[in-house]
Design a protein around this motif. Structure first.
Motif, PDB file in Angstrom:
ATOM      1  N   ALA A  54      31.376-107.365 -49.514  1.00  0.00           N
ATOM      2  CA  ALA A  54      30.460-108.005 -50.462  1.00  0.00           C
ATOM      3  C   ALA A  54      29.067-107.387 -50.359  1.00  0.00           C
ATOM      4  O   ALA A  54      28.404-107.152 -51.365  1.00  0.00           O
ATOM      5  CB  ALA A  54      30.394-109.506 -50.201  1.00  0.00           C
ATOM      6  N   ALA A  55      28.627-107.097 -49.136  1.00  0.00           N
ATOM      7  CA  ALA A  55      27.312-106.479 -48.933  1.00  0.00           C
ATOM      8  C   ALA A  55      27.251-105.109 -49.589  1.00  0.00           C
ATOM      9  O   ALA A  55      26.297-104.792 -50.301  1.00  0.00           O
ATOM     10  CB  ALA A  55      27.010-106.373 -47.436  1.00  0.00           C
ATOM     11  N   ALA A  56      28.280-104.306 -49.367  1.00  0.00           N
ATOM     12  CA  ALA A  56      28.303-102.954 -49.937  1.00  0.00           C
ATOM     13  C   ALA A  56      28.401-102.995 -51.463  1.00  0.00           C
ATOM     14  O   ALA A  56      27.712-102.234 -52.148  1.00  0.00           O
ATOM     15  CB  ALA A  56      29.475-102.168 -49.360  1.00  0.00           C
ATOM     16  N   ALA A  57      29.205-103.891 -51.976  1.00  0.00           N
ATOM     17  CA  ALA A  57      29.409-103.961 -53.430  1.00  0.00           C
ATOM     18  C   ALA A  57      28.174-104.434 -54.173  1.00  0.00           C
ATOM     19  O   ALA A  57      28.008-104.140 -55.351  1.00  0.00           O
ATOM     20  CB  ALA A  57      30.583-104.886 -53.753  1.00  0.00           C
ATOM     21  N   THR A  58      27.300-105.151 -53.494  1.00  0.00           N
ATOM     22  CA  THR A  58      26.119-105.698 -54.162  1.00  0.00           C
ATOM     23  C   THR A  58      24.837-104.963 -53.802  1.00  0.00           C
ATOM     24  O   THR A  58      23.749-105.406 -54.158  1.00  0.00           O
ATOM     25  CB  THR A  58      25.976-107.206 -53.855  1.00  0.00           C
ATOM     26  N   GLY A  59      24.947-103.855 -53.110  1.00  0.00           N
ATOM     27  CA  GLY A  59      23.797-102.988 -52.896  1.00  0.00           C
ATOM     28  C   GLY A  59      22.963-103.256 -51.660  1.00  0.00           C
ATOM     29  O   GLY A  59      21.874-102.701 -51.524  1.00  0.00           O
ATOM     30  N   PHE A  60      23.453-104.072 -50.734  1.00  0.00           N
ATOM     31  CA  PHE A  60      22.708-104.269 -49.491  1.00  0.00           C
ATOM     32  C   PHE A  60      22.996-103.095 -48.566  1.00  0.00           C
ATOM     33  O   PHE A  60      24.097-102.532 -48.577  1.00  0.00           O
ATOM     34  CB  PHE A  60      23.108-105.594 -48.831  1.00  0.00           C
ATOM     35  N   ALA A  61      22.008-102.732 -47.759  1.00  0.00           N
ATOM     36  CA  ALA A  61      22.141-101.565 -46.896  1.00  0.00           C
ATOM     37  C   ALA A  61      23.270-101.734 -45.887  1.00  0.00           C
ATOM     38  O   ALA A  61      23.975-100.779 -45.577  1.00  0.00           O
ATOM     39  CB  ALA A  61      20.824-101.295 -46.169  1.00  0.00           C
ATOM     40  N   ASP A  62      23.446-102.933 -45.385  1.00  0.00           N
ATOM     41  CA  ASP A  62      24.512-103.201 -44.435  1.00  0.00           C
ATOM     42  C   ASP A  62      24.764-104.704 -44.366  1.00  0.00           C
ATOM     43  O   ASP A  62      24.041-105.492 -44.976  1.00  0.00           O
ATOM     44  CB  ASP A  62      24.175-102.637 -43.045  1.00  0.00           C
ATOM     45  N   GLN A  63      25.787-105.080 -43.610  1.00  0.00           N
ATOM     46  CA  GLN A  63      26.152-106.488 -43.528  1.00  0.00           C
ATOM     47  C   GLN A  63      25.068-107.310 -42.847  1.00  0.00           C
ATOM     48  O   GLN A  63      24.842-108.469 -43.206  1.00  0.00           O
ATOM     49  CB  GLN A  63      27.471-106.643 -42.787  1.00  0.00           C
ATOM     50  N   ALA A  64      24.367-106.735 -41.893  1.00  0.00           N
ATOM     51  CA  ALA A  64      23.315-107.477 -41.191  1.00  0.00           C
ATOM     52  C   ALA A  64      22.187-107.873 -42.148  1.00  0.00           C
ATOM     53  O   ALA A  64      21.721-109.024 -42.122  1.00  0.00           O
ATOM     54  CB  ALA A  64      22.761-106.636 -40.040  1.00  0.00           C
ATOM     55  N   ARG A  65      21.752-106.952 -42.977  1.00  0.00           N
ATOM     56  CA  ARG A  65      20.690-107.288 -43.946  1.00  0.00           C
ATOM     57  C   ARG A  65      21.183-108.326 -44.950  1.00  0.00           C
ATOM     58  O   ARG A  65      20.469-109.251 -45.309  1.00  0.00           O
ATOM     59  CB  ARG A  65      20.223-106.037 -44.688  1.00  0.00           C
ATOM     60  N   PHE A  66      22.422-108.148 -45.403  1.00  0.00           N
ATOM     61  CA  PHE A  66      22.994-109.122 -46.318  1.00  0.00           C
ATOM     62  C   PHE A  66      23.031-110.509 -45.671  1.00  0.00           C
ATOM     63  O   PHE A  66      22.631-111.497 -46.285  1.00  0.00           O
ATOM     64  CB  PHE A  66      24.401-108.681 -46.730  1.00  0.00           C
ATOM     65  N   SER A  67      23.494-110.577 -44.441  1.00  0.00           N
ATOM     66  CA  SER A  67      23.588-111.867 -43.747  1.00  0.00           C
ATOM     67  C   SER A  67      22.227-112.521 -43.579  1.00  0.00           C
ATOM     68  O   SER A  67      22.092-113.733 -43.753  1.00  0.00           O
ATOM     69  CB  SER A  67      24.250-111.685 -42.375  1.00  0.00           C
ATOM     70  N   ARG A  68      21.206-111.721 -43.254  1.00  0.00           N
ATOM     71  CA  ARG A  68      19.852-112.280 -43.113  1.00  0.00           C
ATOM     72  C   ARG A  68      19.367-112.870 -44.428  1.00  0.00           C
ATOM     73  O   ARG A  68      18.817-113.970 -44.467  1.00  0.00           O
ATOM     74  CB  ARG A  68      18.882-111.207 -42.616  1.00  0.00           C
ATOM     75  N   TRP A  69      19.548-112.132 -45.532  1.00  0.00           N
ATOM     76  CA  TRP A  69      19.094-112.642 -46.826  1.00  0.00           C
ATOM     77  C   TRP A  69      19.914-113.836 -47.275  1.00  0.00           C
ATOM     78  O   TRP A  69      19.383-114.800 -47.830  1.00  0.00           O
ATOM     79  CB  TRP A  69      19.099-111.539 -47.884  1.00  0.00           C
ATOM     80  N   PHE A  70      21.217-113.787 -47.021  1.00  0.00           N
ATOM     81  CA  PHE A  70      22.072-114.910 -47.391  1.00  0.00           C
ATOM     82  C   PHE A  70      21.615-116.163 -46.640  1.00  0.00           C
ATOM     83  O   PHE A  70      21.503-117.239 -47.225  1.00  0.00           O
ATOM     84  CB  PHE A  70      23.532-114.582 -47.046  1.00  0.00           C
TER      85      PHE A  70
END
Length: 105
Positions: A54-70
């Protein structure tokens, strides 16, 4: 599209575009874009996608950044979100386990 290209197309400076966007939508353009990306990621997670996918498909640099924003936007982690929706969640060891429902408040 970059802010510079959008401002040039609108015939104003990048800063004027920023102020007008914020006045119209109540958010900075980057916050608005991030919100759209997080909504899309949430739909992907609900459909069973792995957090990294999900992180990669939506343009986040990695899962960690996605998780922080989520976590910032949703005020809880993806793990808690998964528990709330009753869908299974991945553990840190690559296994799947059944989610336990939360106690009613």
């Amino acid at each position: 599209m970059t802010a510079e290209r959008l401002a040039a197309a609108a015939g104003c400076s990048r800063f004027a575009l920023y102020r007008a966007f914020r006045a119209e939508f109540g958010l900075a353009p980057s916050d608005y874009q991030r919100q759209l990306r997080l909504r899309h990621a949430r739909r992907l997670l609900r459909s069973g996608a792995a957090p990294a996918d999900a992180a990669a498909a939506t343009g986040f640099a990695d899962q960690a950044r996605f998780s922080r924003w989520f976590q910032r936007v949703r005020h809880h982690t993806r793990h808690l979100s998964t528990r709330v929706t009753g869908r299974p969640t991945a553990t840190g060891h690559g296994r799947r386990q059944s989610a336990q429902p939360l106690d009613p408040v």
